[in-house]
Design a protein around this motif. Structure first.
Motif, PDB file in Angstrom:
ATOM      1  N   LYS A  63       0.842  -1.188   0.000  1.00  0.00           N
ATOM      2  CA  LYS A  63       0.000   0.000   0.000  1.00  0.00           C
ATOM      3  C   LYS A  63       0.884   1.248   0.000  1.00  0.00           C
ATOM      4  O   LYS A  63       1.933   1.269   0.658  1.00  0.00           O
ATOM      5  CB  LYS A  63      -0.915   0.011   1.222  1.00  0.00           C
ATOM      6  N   ALA A  64       0.462   2.269  -0.717  1.00  0.00           N
ATOM      7  CA  ALA A  64       1.247   3.503  -0.809  1.00  0.00           C
ATOM      8  C   ALA A  64       1.180   4.282   0.494  1.00  0.00           C
ATOM      9  O   ALA A  64       0.103   4.478   1.059  1.00  0.00           O
ATOM     10  CB  ALA A  64       0.736   4.354  -1.967  1.00  0.00           C
ATOM     11  N   SER A  65       2.338   4.722   0.957  1.00  0.00           N
ATOM     12  CA  SER A  65       2.401   5.609   2.118  1.00  0.00           C
ATOM     13  C   SER A  65       2.308   7.058   1.645  1.00  0.00           C
ATOM     14  O   SER A  65       2.359   7.340   0.446  1.00  0.00           O
ATOM     15  CB  SER A  65       3.719   5.393   2.861  1.00  0.00           C
ATOM     16  N   GLU A  66       2.196   7.966   2.580  1.00  0.00           N
ATOM     17  CA  GLU A  66       2.168   9.390   2.219  1.00  0.00           C
ATOM     18  C   GLU A  66       3.465   9.788   1.524  1.00  0.00           C
ATOM     19  O   GLU A  66       3.465  10.551   0.556  1.00  0.00           O
ATOM     20  CB  GLU A  66       1.949  10.243   3.471  1.00  0.00           C
ATOM     21  N   GLY A  67       4.581   9.225   2.015  1.00  0.00           N
ATOM     22  CA  GLY A  67       5.865   9.508   1.383  1.00  0.00           C
ATOM     23  C   GLY A  67       5.943   8.985  -0.038  1.00  0.00           C
ATOM     24  O   GLY A  67       6.533   9.622  -0.918  1.00  0.00           O
ATOM     25  N   ASP A  68       5.334   7.818  -0.279  1.00  0.00           N
ATOM     26  CA  ASP A  68       5.308   7.260  -1.633  1.00  0.00           C
ATOM     27  C   ASP A  68       4.560   8.180  -2.585  1.00  0.00           C
ATOM     28  O   ASP A  68       4.995   8.411  -3.720  1.00  0.00           O
ATOM     29  CB  ASP A  68       4.626   5.887  -1.640  1.00  0.00           C
ATOM     30  N   VAL A  69       3.430   8.692  -2.143  1.00  0.00           N
ATOM     31  CA  VAL A  69       2.630   9.574  -2.995  1.00  0.00           C
ATOM     32  C   VAL A  69       3.418  10.830  -3.343  1.00  0.00           C
ATOM     33  O   VAL A  69       3.388  11.311  -4.481  1.00  0.00           O
ATOM     34  CB  VAL A  69       1.299   9.935  -2.314  1.00  0.00           C
TER      35      VAL A  69
END
Length: 302
Positions: A63-69
């Motif tokens: 799942k994408a984290s805020e940092g990934d986004v």
């Protein structure tokens, strides 16, 4: 709702930033470790690559984290494997495309007639296409085309890097075939934690059986363990394999079920399926991973 808020915040904070770093390199984000290694080979010094997933990470469940986004919105180009491999990131990729971001699902460009279909998987196709080296060569060509289209002034550089990498992949194919030829055909039965090796099996003449399905999001039940333990006994399989990105307890439970029926089977080793090994190791590259897997399989089954 939370994911939408995170993405909206990322647009406000990062949407106006230049995708290229001050060093002039093209900023690329990849999902899986296989793609990170691939883009580094093609992009070379002209590209700054950030991979979302590390060694041992399961892309089916990621799942994408805020940092990934934030990384995705700051990238100029995004490469992902596609065919629903990164199932929990689909909505994020759709939003990236809607915002005008160049977002490339490499598996989507493979001829569908060459893919393994499955009614049991969300995309209807087995997404583990990198276990056919010829498909990975197609990935390399597509990455070269996308990078060259975005930065035509570097076309010759990317093309030469691709030529060199294609030669390495051709040499890998020859080495792999030679190694597998040392294993008698009747012993080419590959039992693993989940169905990640079907393309490998089709290419090199293995019967492949996974305890779980194509996606690790599906869990194996007692009936699955019993069914596969009977298969192992009936086919006199002498080794089964765990996977680096799947908890080993599933295969250990399978082995215990086989042993309880008075048949001896060993765990032949750990295979890299949905992720490469640690960075800086031979298994941390696609080519090194493939060699390691084949050597491990052949030696354990021989």
């Amino acid at each position: 709702m939370k994911k939408i808020l995170i993405i909206g915040l990322a647009i406000l904070l990062f949407g106006c930033k230049n995708a290229a770093e001050d060093n002039g390199k093209i900023k690329v984000v990849t999902t899986t470790t296989m793609l990170t290694d691939l883009v580094k080979n093609i992009g070379g010094d002209a590209v700054q690559v950030e991979g979302l997933m590390g060694a041992g990470v399961d892309p089916h469940l990621y799942k994408a984290s805020e940092g990934d986004v934030s990384k995705l919105y700051n990238a100029e180009i995004i490469f992902y494997s596609g065919l629903h491999l990164e199932g929990k990131l689909v909505d994020v990729f759709e939003r990236m495309e809607a915002s005008g971001k160049k977002t490339i699902g490499l598996g989507e460009f493979i001829n569908k007639d060459e893919l393994i279909s499955s009614k049991l998987f969300a995309s209807n196709y087995d997404p583990h296409v990198w276990f056919n080296i010829q498909f990975f060569k197609q990935f390399a060509n597509k990455v070269t085309d996308v990078l060259s289209e975005a930065h035509p002034e570097k076309l010759d550089y990317f093309s030469e890097n691709n030529r060199v990498y294609q030669e390495k992949l051709d040499a890998l194919e020859i080495e792999v075939k030679d190694k597998i030829e040392t294993l008698p055909k009747e012993k080419r039965i590959l039992v693993t934690a989940h169905d990640a090796f079907n393309y490998f099996g089709n290419k090199y003449g293995f019967e492949v059986v996974g305890l779980q399905g194509l996606s690790t999001a599906t869990e194996a039940g007692v009936q699955d363990v019993q069914r596969l333990s009977d298969f192992i006994i009936n086919n006199k399989v002498q080794a089964i394999f765990i996977e680096s990105s799947v908890p080993r307890r599933t295969i250990e439970a399978l082995r215990e079920a086989v042993l309880s029926k008075n048949h001896d089977v060993t765990i032949g080793g750990s295979l890299y399926s949905d992720a490469l090994g640690n960075p800086g190791t031979e298994e941390g590259t696609y080519i090194g991973m493939f060699k390691y897997n084949v050597n491990t399989i052949v030696e354990a089954l021989r």
